[in-house]
Scaffold this motif. Structure first.
Motif, PDB file in Angstrom:
ATOM      1  N   LYS A 195       0.858  -1.176   0.000  1.00 36.21           N
ATOM      2  CA  LYS A 195       0.000   0.000   0.000  1.00 36.21           C
ATOM      3  C   LYS A 195       0.897   1.229   0.000  1.00 36.21           C
ATOM      4  O   LYS A 195       1.730   1.393   0.899  1.00 36.21           O
ATOM      5  CB  LYS A 195      -0.908  -0.004   1.233  1.00 36.21           C
ATOM      6  N   TYR A 196       0.738   2.095  -1.001  1.00 38.86           N
ATOM      7  CA  TYR A 196       1.691   3.194  -1.172  1.00 38.86           C
ATOM      8  C   TYR A 196       1.026   4.327  -1.937  1.00 38.86           C
ATOM      9  O   TYR A 196       0.445   4.117  -2.999  1.00 38.86           O
ATOM     10  CB  TYR A 196       2.906   2.671  -1.930  1.00 38.86           C
ATOM     11  N   GLU A 200       0.502   7.642   2.122  1.00 30.50           N
ATOM     12  CA  GLU A 200       0.915   6.384   2.766  1.00 30.50           C
ATOM     13  C   GLU A 200       2.357   6.134   2.372  1.00 30.50           C
ATOM     14  O   GLU A 200       2.647   5.517   1.341  1.00 30.50           O
ATOM     15  CB  GLU A 200       0.022   5.231   2.309  1.00 30.50           C
ATOM     16  N   TRP A 202       5.052   4.654   4.127  1.00 27.74           N
ATOM     17  CA  TRP A 202       5.903   3.713   4.855  1.00 27.74           C
ATOM     18  C   TRP A 202       6.874   2.969   3.943  1.00 27.74           C
ATOM     19  O   TRP A 202       7.971   2.578   4.363  1.00 27.74           O
ATOM     20  CB  TRP A 202       5.045   2.716   5.640  1.00 27.74           C
ATOM     21  N   ALA A 226      -5.272   6.605  -2.329  1.00 26.85           N
ATOM     22  CA  ALA A 226      -5.648   6.655  -0.908  1.00 26.85           C
ATOM     23  C   ALA A 226      -7.159   6.567  -0.720  1.00 26.85           C
ATOM     24  O   ALA A 226      -7.774   7.398  -0.058  1.00 26.85           O
ATOM     25  CB  ALA A 226      -5.094   7.919  -0.251  1.00 26.85           C
TER      26      ALA A 226
END
Length: 330
Positions: A195-196, A200, A202, A226
């Motif tokens: 998930k990017y 987001e 991380w 998102a």
């Protein structure tokens, strides 16, 4: 019903090599998480699939539990594949996954060999295929030894049920461990699906992209918009007909703070200055990094898909634009 694809379907699409493999993927891939289940209109999702292939999208991403109901997206995709794309199988990259809950009992989810082998067999039957191109473990299993899960993926390739394997939702440390196990088994991991998005981060902050680069593994972000926040949908607040207002999906009104709304508006202004919509800029922003092989998008209608494809018109950012984005995101 059959479909004759556009003769120039490969003219305008960008294709990127997936890690250090021999495989290239279209810069945008079509995800079938929503809009392809039995609750949806077949004529609509049939048109989405036609449009995607006509525009050079070759990668179609599924999972055993996509629908609703679970399994129906694979069944519907398989039917259209047989009826409309007969003779074009070798031009397509078809992926599916297993790991989330699919059937009752202790073997219907997670990462045991029992679950993964049963899942790929079920998925192939639903889609009417002899093999998939990519089979993913959908999420890490905290109880099953990683060696068992990776050995199951290796077995599935050796059985000819998948050409490549991937993982999804793995953090950097466990991803690196999985890559080593697979490499030692002789079935290198092809791709990671995290998930990017702009909201987001991380994948960057925890070093996943660096781990992928070192190991020659491709990256295909999901949820790049998102859950719709990186579109013009929420510029004026929460629409009454949105998933948020209806309480459908993972996004809630708690996610849409005043600070977030101000970020969305500022990003939208920057996108307009680039000649893009906010959604197009959000997709382009992911593609600016060459370690990102492809970006996974969804579509509820063909026009939405066509709009997303315009991100490929401009996926280069100036230093000033990138700095402005970081200032906005704070």
């Amino acid at each position: 019903m059959s479909h004759t694809p556009s003769s120039d379907r490969y003219s305008n699409m960008l294709y990127r090599r997936c890690g250090k493999s021999g495989l290239k993927l279209s810069a945008l891939s079509l995800g079938l998480w929503h809009n392809f289940g039995d609750v949806d209109l077949m004529q609509n999702y049939r048109s989405i699939l036609h449009t995607a292939f006509d525009q050079g999208i070759t990668h179609f991403d599924l999972a055993n539990n996509y629908g609703p109901p679970p399994g129906s997206a694979e069944i519907n995709f398989g039917r259209i594949l047989k009826e409309d794309f007969s003779g074009y199988r070798d031009e397509l990259i078809i992926s599916t996954k297993a790991g989330y809950h699919m059937w009752d009992g202790p073997y219907g989810e997670w990462g045991s060999k029992k679950n993964l082998v049963a899942s790929i067999n079920q998925s192939l039957k639903r889609m009417g295929l002899d093999y998939v191109d990519i089979f993913y473990h959908h999420r890490p299993d905290p109880e099953t030894p990683l060696e068992e899960t990776m050995a199951a993926l290796d077995l599935i390739v050796r059985q000819g049920k998948a050409l490549y394997v991937g993982i999804s939702n793995y953090k950097p440390k466990e991803a690196a461990e999985a890559f080593k196990i697979l490499r030692d088994l002789g079935t290198p991991c092809l791709i990671h699906q995290p998930k990017y998005s702009m909201f987001e981060r991380w994948v960057e902050n925890e070093g996943l992209l660096d781990v992928l680069e070192r190991n020659g593994v491709g990256c295909i972000p999901f949820s790049p918009l998102a859950q719709g926040l990186l579109t013009d949908k929420y510029l004026a607040g929460v629409p009454s007909d949105s998933r948020v207002a209806k309480g459908v999906g993972f996004l809630t009104e708690n996610n849409i703070t005043e600070q977030r709304l101000q970020q969305i508006k500022a990003l939208n202004n920057l996108a307009l200055a680039r000649g893009q919509s906010l959604a197009q800029m959000a997709l382009s922003w992911l593609l600016k990094d060459e370690r990102v092989t492809s970006v996974l998008i969804g579509a509820s209608k063909p026009a939405q898909l066509m709009d997303s494809l315009r991100c490929l018109d401009n996926y280069v950012f100036s230093t000033e634009e990138l700095q402005k984005i970081e200032e906005i995101l704070g």
